[in-house]
Design an enzyme around this catalytic site. Sequence first.
Site, PDB file in Angstrom:
ATOM      1  N   GLY A 275     -16.322   4.847 -33.083  1.00  0.00           N
ATOM      2  CA  GLY A 275     -16.002   5.697 -34.140  1.00  0.00           C
ATOM      3  C   GLY A 275     -14.734   4.875 -35.152  1.00  0.00           C
ATOM      4  CE1 TYR A 323      -2.847  10.211 -30.287  1.00  0.00           C
ATOM      5  CE2 TYR A 323      -3.430   9.468 -32.488  1.00  0.00           C
ATOM      6  CZ  TYR A 323      -3.730  10.298 -31.363  1.00  0.00           C
ATOM      7  OH  TYR A 323      -4.924  11.123 -31.406  1.00  0.00           O
ATOM      8  CB  CYS A 349      10.584  22.747 -42.131  1.00  0.00           C
ATOM      9  SG  CYS A 349      10.355  23.380 -43.773  1.00  0.00           S
ATOM     10  CE1 TYR A 378     -10.632   9.967 -33.226  1.00  0.00           C
ATOM     11  CE2 TYR A 378     -10.752   7.672 -34.009  1.00  0.00           C
ATOM     12  CZ  TYR A 378     -11.060   8.627 -33.354  1.00  0.00           C
ATOM     13  OH  TYR A 378     -12.478   8.552 -32.414  1.00  0.00           O
TER      14      TYR A 378
HETATM   15  C1  LIG Z   1     -13.523   9.452 -29.260  1.00  0.00           C
HETATM   16  C2  LIG Z   1     -14.871   9.214 -28.788  1.00  0.00           C
HETATM   17  C3  LIG Z   1     -15.490   7.964 -28.875  1.00  0.00           C
HETATM   18  C4  LIG Z   1     -15.125   7.027 -30.340  1.00  0.00           C
HETATM   19  O1  LIG Z   1     -14.016   6.339 -29.866  1.00  0.00           O
HETATM   20  P1  LIG Z   1     -13.298   5.440 -31.008  1.00  0.00           P
HETATM   21  O2  LIG Z   1     -12.227   4.703 -30.369  1.00  0.00           O
HETATM   22  O3  LIG Z   1     -13.067   6.151 -32.268  1.00  0.00           O
HETATM   23  O4  LIG Z   1     -14.603   4.266 -30.962  1.00  0.00           O
HETATM   24  C5  LIG Z   1     -16.569   7.590 -28.327  1.00  0.00           C
HETATM   25  N1  LIG Z   1     -17.121   8.414 -27.244  1.00  0.00           N
HETATM   26  C6  LIG Z   1     -16.548   9.389 -26.790  1.00  0.00           C
HETATM   27  C7  LIG Z   1     -17.055  10.224 -25.500  1.00  0.00           C
HETATM   28  C8  LIG Z   1     -15.403   9.698 -27.428  1.00  0.00           C
HETATM   29  O5  LIG Z   1     -14.720  10.905 -27.125  1.00  0.00           O
END
Ligand SMILES: *Cc1c(COP(=O)(O)O)cnc(C)c1O
Length: 431
Positions: A275, A323, A349, A378
């Site tokens: 991701g 985070y 606020c 994200y």
């Molecule tokens: C969020 C998630 C990902 C992707 O994570 P990245 O850190 O964005 O690569 C892959 N698999 C599952 C099951 C996730 O929940």
Amino acid sequence: MNHFERKRGEMVCEGVPLRRIADAVGTPVYVYSHTTLAHHYSAFDRAFSGIPHIICYSMKANPNGSVIRTFTNLGSGVDIVSGGELSRALAAGAPPSKIVYSGVGKMEWEIVEALRQGILMFNVESRQELETIDGIARKMRKKAPISLRVNPDVDPRTHPYISTGLKKNKFGIHIDQAVRDYEWAARRRHIEVIGVDCHIGSQLTEISPFLDAAGRVRVLVDRLIRKGLDIRFVDIGGGLGITYENEVPPDPQQYADGIVDAFRGLPVTIVLEPGRVLVGNAGVLLTRVLYTKPSQETDGKAKKKQFFIVDAAMNDLARPSLYGSYHAIVPVAGSSRRRVVADVVGPICESGDFLAKDRELPALTGGDLVAVMSAGGYGFSMSSTYNSRPRAAEVMVSGSRFEVVRERESIRDLTRGERTASFLTRRRGKA
Ligand SMILES: *Cc1c(COP(=O)(O)O)cnc(C)c1O
């Protein structure tokens, strides 16, 4: 690498000055580089070219339809975590045969829809979920393809909110009891066991936790195959980190070499769920300075700190507040040489509403445009309308052109579906 750079003193995305986008679309606005997205996907894909593999883009990082389509046009599948994501993935051209469905709390309607569409597999996270899927598949006279998400109990050494592969996390089935659950699953008439899955966390900047997890999964896969199960897919999740500040994450090739090595000789297809690594550095959040004011606090050298109040806030980009994440902040055009220490904050606020804390920056003034870097993953996907702030627009750049790929939300969007309870507006004396 990415396609955001300074040219003749001005930040551009590919061939488009960011200032032009802000002037045309307004701020705050997310800007994505199509070329960077495609480049990241291809580098990742190429890294695994030596073995059969399927890349399933983990769309929760950035679910914009044009971002998904950038990847599906290059052959990508999609990793989904909800029925809403299934619908958006299909709309963006993802073939069902390359969709994997993860998550601890799949609901009945979501399972029905995924079965109807014929997805590649469900990554199942509990015995009860297996029973539910089996029951639904029986009613639909189908066989549900599944893998079990195993929890290998390795420490990904990342932020606790985004580590998922530890014993104490809610995710998966502990790897030591997985064989039992696999044997149980294999006896269900409407379940077809086809794979093993694991995902240990996000923003990993070292390779060793991946290798530890892969090693443990390999041992399990060998055992399952010896027991006669037809394991055809090994899904090793996502989680490869990116550089936000000065992290040095492994490059995709290093990561791929480790994974390929761990599963050498197995007759399986490797499924990958990247991701952040595909989208994170392919996007920025553009925001304008509204006001500046001195803080009562001083920096280390007894100089007053500053507040730079910008028009983007924690509702637009939650990561710093949630985070404590670092995002680089860069002026879009020429700026003062004088450096100050500042907190970059939004209009919300809450004192938790900040994009940067104690950051050394050029002395900005009202109207200055800044880019919040590494905001492609994200970012928009975690945004909300808190404080009744309409969500930002999203723009995609390709070469010298740019297009709005999601309009800025309107004030009307904020109350869509909302109704005033009738007993609040009934006229007095009429009851
Ligand atoms: C969020 C998630 C990902 C992707 O994570 P990245 O850190 O964005 O690569 C892959 N698999 C599952 C099951 C996730 O929940």
